[in-house]
Motif scaffolding. Sequence first.
Motif, mmCIF file in Angstrom:
data_model
loop_
_atom_site.group_PDB
_atom_site.id
_atom_site.type_symbol
_atom_site.label_atom_id
_atom_site.label_comp_id
_atom_site.label_asym_id
_atom_site.label_seq_id
_atom_site.Cartn_x
_atom_site.Cartn_y
_atom_site.Cartn_z
ATOM 1 N N LEU A 44 0.854 -1.182 0.000
ATOM 2 C CA LEU A 44 0.000 0.000 0.000
ATOM 3 C C LEU A 44 0.891 1.233 0.000
ATOM 4 O O LEU A 44 1.805 1.344 0.814
ATOM 5 C CB LEU A 44 -0.900 0.008 1.239
ATOM 6 C CG LEU A 44 -1.838 1.200 1.424
ATOM 7 C CD1 LEU A 44 -2.810 1.336 0.249
ATOM 8 C CD2 LEU A 44 -2.608 1.069 2.727
ATOM 9 N N ALA A 45 0.637 2.117 -0.938
ATOM 10 C CA ALA A 45 1.381 3.376 -1.030
ATOM 11 C C ALA A 45 0.385 4.499 -1.271
ATOM 12 O O ALA A 45 -0.366 4.457 -2.245
ATOM 13 C CB ALA A 45 2.415 3.320 -2.146
ATOM 14 N N ILE A 46 0.383 5.468 -0.379
ATOM 15 C CA ILE A 46 -0.539 6.597 -0.488
ATOM 16 C C ILE A 46 0.289 7.866 -0.652
ATOM 17 O O ILE A 46 1.250 8.091 0.097
ATOM 18 C CB ILE A 46 -1.432 6.711 0.766
ATOM 19 C CG1 ILE A 46 -2.254 5.431 0.939
ATOM 20 C CG2 ILE A 46 -2.333 7.927 0.670
ATOM 21 C CD1 ILE A 46 -3.028 5.377 2.226
ATOM 22 N N ALA A 47 -0.070 8.681 -1.631
ATOM 23 C CA ALA A 47 0.639 9.937 -1.850
ATOM 24 C C ALA A 47 0.372 10.858 -0.656
ATOM 25 O O ALA A 47 -0.777 11.123 -0.314
ATOM 26 C CB ALA A 47 0.167 10.588 -3.142
ATOM 27 N N VAL A 48 1.446 11.301 -0.018
ATOM 28 C CA VAL A 48 1.323 12.206 1.124
ATOM 29 C C VAL A 48 1.202 13.618 0.575
ATOM 30 O O VAL A 48 2.105 14.095 -0.112
ATOM 31 C CB VAL A 48 2.552 12.083 2.056
ATOM 32 C CG1 VAL A 48 2.431 13.060 3.210
ATOM 33 C CG2 VAL A 48 2.696 10.660 2.560
#
Length: 146
Positions: A138-142
Amino acid sequence: MIALPSSIPQAKEQARRLRAKLEAEGTSIGHSKSLELLAHQYGYRDWNTLHAKIGNRPPAVWTVSDRVKGRYLNQPFEAEILAVEAVRPAWYRLTLDLDEAVDVVTFDGFSNFRKRVTGVVGPAGTSREKTSDGHPQLAIAVPEGR
Protein backbone atom coordinates in the motif's frame (compact mmCIF):
# COMPACT_ATOMS: atom_id res chain seq x y z
CA MET A 1 3.53 31.68 19.59
CA ILE A 2 2.76 31.41 15.85
CA ALA A 3 2.36 28.02 14.16
CA LEU A 4 5.61 26.32 13.19
CA PRO A 5 6.45 25.52 9.57
CA SER A 6 5.36 21.98 8.76
CA SER A 7 8.74 20.93 7.35
CA ILE A 8 12.42 21.84 7.32
CA PRO A 9 12.30 22.86 3.62
CA GLN A 10 9.36 25.17 4.39
CA ALA A 11 11.32 26.78 7.24
CA LYS A 12 14.39 27.24 5.03
CA GLU A 13 12.22 28.88 2.37
CA GLN A 14 10.89 31.30 4.99
CA ALA A 15 14.46 32.11 6.01
CA ARG A 16 15.39 32.70 2.36
CA ARG A 17 12.47 35.11 1.95
CA LEU A 18 13.44 36.91 5.18
CA ARG A 19 16.99 37.30 3.89
CA ALA A 20 15.76 38.63 0.53
CA LYS A 21 13.43 41.11 2.23
CA LEU A 22 16.20 42.41 4.49
CA GLU A 23 18.56 42.75 1.53
CA ALA A 24 15.90 44.70 -0.40
CA GLU A 25 15.77 47.09 2.57
CA GLY A 26 19.57 47.48 2.61
CA THR A 27 20.55 44.99 5.33
CA SER A 28 22.72 42.17 4.04
CA ILE A 29 22.86 38.99 6.16
CA GLY A 30 24.12 35.48 5.55
CA HIS A 31 21.98 32.36 5.24
CA SER A 32 22.87 31.07 8.70
CA LYS A 33 21.95 34.43 10.26
CA SER A 34 18.55 34.31 8.52
CA LEU A 35 17.99 30.81 9.95
CA GLU A 36 18.85 32.09 13.43
CA LEU A 37 16.50 35.08 13.06
CA LEU A 38 13.72 32.78 11.90
CA ALA A 39 14.23 30.57 14.95
CA HIS A 40 13.98 33.63 17.22
CA GLN A 41 10.73 34.69 15.50
CA TYR A 42 9.24 31.33 16.47
CA GLY A 43 10.48 31.70 20.05
CA TYR A 44 13.41 29.28 19.87
CA ARG A 45 16.95 29.87 21.12
CA ASP A 46 18.61 29.00 17.80
CA TRP A 47 18.16 27.27 14.43
CA ASN A 48 19.27 23.87 15.77
CA THR A 49 16.52 23.93 18.39
CA LEU A 50 13.88 24.94 15.84
CA HIS A 51 15.18 22.31 13.41
CA ALA A 52 14.89 19.61 16.07
CA LYS A 53 11.37 20.71 16.98
CA ILE A 54 10.17 20.63 13.37
CA GLY A 55 12.02 17.40 12.63
CA ASN A 56 10.50 15.65 15.65
CA ARG A 57 6.93 16.54 14.80
CA PRO A 58 4.84 13.61 13.68
CA PRO A 59 4.55 13.52 9.90
CA ALA A 60 1.33 13.08 7.99
CA VAL A 61 -1.74 12.79 10.14
CA TRP A 62 -4.60 11.29 8.21
CA THR A 63 -8.21 12.16 8.95
CA VAL A 64 -11.49 10.50 8.17
CA SER A 65 -13.01 11.71 4.88
CA ASP A 66 -9.62 12.76 3.42
CA ARG A 67 -9.38 12.03 -0.31
CA VAL A 68 -6.21 10.12 -1.22
CA LYS A 69 -4.50 8.63 -4.26
CA GLY A 70 -2.05 5.79 -4.33
CA ARG A 71 -1.32 2.22 -5.29
CA TYR A 72 -2.60 -1.01 -3.73
CA LEU A 73 -0.76 -4.14 -4.87
CA ASN A 74 0.70 -2.03 -7.69
CA GLN A 75 -2.71 -0.92 -8.95
CA PRO A 76 -3.58 2.79 -8.91
CA PHE A 77 -6.56 3.98 -6.90
CA GLU A 78 -8.38 7.02 -5.57
CA ALA A 79 -10.23 6.63 -2.29
CA GLU A 80 -11.81 8.16 0.76
CA ILE A 81 -10.44 7.40 4.22
CA LEU A 82 -13.12 5.71 6.32
CA ALA A 83 -11.14 5.05 9.51
CA VAL A 84 -7.81 6.06 11.06
CA GLU A 85 -6.05 4.43 14.00
CA ALA A 86 -2.59 5.40 15.30
CA VAL A 87 -0.65 2.18 15.88
CA ARG A 88 2.69 3.75 16.92
CA PRO A 89 4.31 7.14 16.42
CA ALA A 90 3.92 8.23 12.75
CA TRP A 91 2.29 4.90 11.72
CA TYR A 92 -1.44 4.66 11.03
CA ARG A 93 -3.91 1.91 10.20
CA LEU A 94 -6.17 3.29 7.48
CA THR A 95 -9.37 1.87 6.09
CA LEU A 96 -9.98 3.08 2.56
CA ASP A 97 -13.09 3.02 0.40
CA LEU A 98 -11.75 2.82 -3.15
CA ASP A 99 -13.66 4.72 -5.84
CA GLU A 100 -13.29 1.71 -8.13
CA ALA A 101 -12.53 -1.84 -7.04
CA VAL A 102 -9.07 -3.19 -7.90
CA ASP A 103 -8.24 -6.78 -8.86
CA VAL A 104 -5.80 -8.09 -6.25
CA VAL A 105 -4.99 -11.27 -8.18
CA THR A 106 -2.42 -11.29 -10.98
CA PHE A 107 -3.33 -14.76 -12.32
CA ASP A 108 -5.20 -14.54 -15.66
CA GLY A 109 -7.75 -17.25 -14.88
CA PHE A 110 -8.93 -15.82 -11.57
CA SER A 111 -9.97 -12.42 -10.20
CA ASN A 112 -10.67 -11.03 -6.77
CA PHE A 113 -11.82 -7.42 -6.65
CA ARG A 114 -11.51 -5.28 -3.54
CA LYS A 115 -13.26 -1.97 -2.95
CA ARG A 116 -12.40 -1.59 0.72
CA VAL A 117 -8.86 -2.12 2.01
CA THR A 118 -7.13 -1.67 5.35
CA GLY A 119 -3.40 -1.21 5.77
CA VAL A 120 -0.76 0.35 7.99
CA VAL A 121 1.33 3.15 6.50
CA GLY A 122 4.27 5.06 7.91
CA PRO A 123 5.66 8.57 7.54
CA ALA A 124 6.26 8.20 3.79
CA GLY A 125 2.73 6.90 3.22
CA THR A 126 3.91 3.36 2.47
CA SER A 127 3.41 0.02 4.15
CA ARG A 128 6.27 -2.12 5.44
CA GLU A 129 4.77 -5.12 3.71
CA LYS A 130 6.00 -5.60 0.16
CA THR A 131 4.72 -7.35 -2.94
CA SER A 132 6.77 -10.16 -4.45
CA ASP A 133 8.50 -7.63 -6.74
CA GLY A 134 9.57 -5.44 -3.79
CA HIS A 135 7.01 -2.62 -3.99
CA PRO A 136 5.01 -1.59 -0.91
CA GLN A 137 1.64 -3.35 -0.76
CA LEU A 138 0.00 0.00 0.00
CA ALA A 139 1.38 3.38 -1.03
CA ILE A 140 -0.54 6.60 -0.49
CA ALA A 141 0.64 9.94 -1.85
CA VAL A 142 1.32 12.21 1.12
CA PRO A 143 -0.05 15.66 0.37
CA GLU A 144 2.53 18.43 0.47
CA GLY A 145 2.62 20.33 3.72
CA ARG A 146 1.73 17.41 5.93
